[in-house]
Design a protein around this motif. Sequence first.
Motif: not given
Length: 396
Positions: A20-34
């Motif tokens: 997965x790629x974490x973009x600037x507007x994305x929180x780490x918790x949101x990335x983890x959820x995805x």
Amino acid sequence: MGKQKFYDTAVVQERAILVGVVTPGEKEAQTKEYLDELAFLVDTAGGKVEKVFTQKMLKPDRATFVGTGKLEEIKAYVKSEEIDTVVFDDELSPSQLRNIDRELGVKVLDRSNLILDIFANRAQTAQAKTQVELAQLQYVLPRLTGMWTHLERQKGGIGMRGPGETQIESDRRIILNKISLLKERLRNIDRQNETQRKNRGQLIRVALVGYTNVGKSTIMNMLSKSEVFAENKLFATLDTTVRKVVIENLPFLLSDTVGFIRKLPHHLVECFKSTLDEVREADLLIHVVDVSHPNFEDQINTVNETLKDIGAIDKDMILVFNKIDAYVSPEVEGDDDDGKLTLEEFKNSWMSHGKVPVLFISATQKENIEEFKTLLYDKIRAAHVARYPYDSNLLY
């Protein structure tokens, strides 16, 4: 007499990694959820996630999705750990798919392909099978170039069910002809379904909607006292199920529809719009939410966006927060729970101030079910009286 041979016929579970790629507007918790949801998708498809790779980037790389250094890191891990499948959390372009496939030398899937595979495995009726096959062919069509060597190496498995190798090895013209035939077949099925819906009489129609795996089928079983397939997997229900239900003296039709999910492949949404006619034509929607899920508010937004897309957002609705028995309050988890509310605080938050009536239940533990049935009865009775004002005395 020769020694008898025994062969292991057990299905070997594919070992996968997620990217997965974490973009600037994305929180780490949101990335983890995805990525947690992607892992659940892999599990539903029959695979096992061994590791997750993420990279912070302004936007995904046009050629390889992740940077070259990260791709080398992934390649080394794939080789050393003998990984079968690499799954990316976003849809890959045809060129990205070819480049990554060439570099890694193993099966490469994106989120769309994985969801399509699960749908292919879950489809039971002719309509669902046709819809999935159409979506798969539409996904494959722009990715034909270089597909043959890609498939030669894959030899089936996750991501390869459904139309499979035979269509992909065919040329573009054959696939386009097949797409045309499938669309015509769906139109015929839609006409048959429309006739069936008309033949159901003038009963009030209620549809269960919600994110995937929130307990819609369990509620369907509870209300209709019938056995609709339900399990802790994503997209356990794919085909729409309709049952006649009676609460007190009032009969109505209840339908259980396919669960929604974020980043649902566009082709799949288009192909399944006919299945969602049950939602569009319903008099009342029961929007089921898994209140125990840490990001249930995001799931509510995803469902509302999908309802808006199919023109059903303005329908009369009941918001049902299910799985209260599984909700973990902050006092249980500890004081450092980043502002998490108790269930009682939730009940008195924004939920209680909207126009849509809200209920908190547990379908498995039968908590607050009578309150749910009473509200449902009142809503259906009101819809019946509005439609048949001269017949309302039958409901008293």
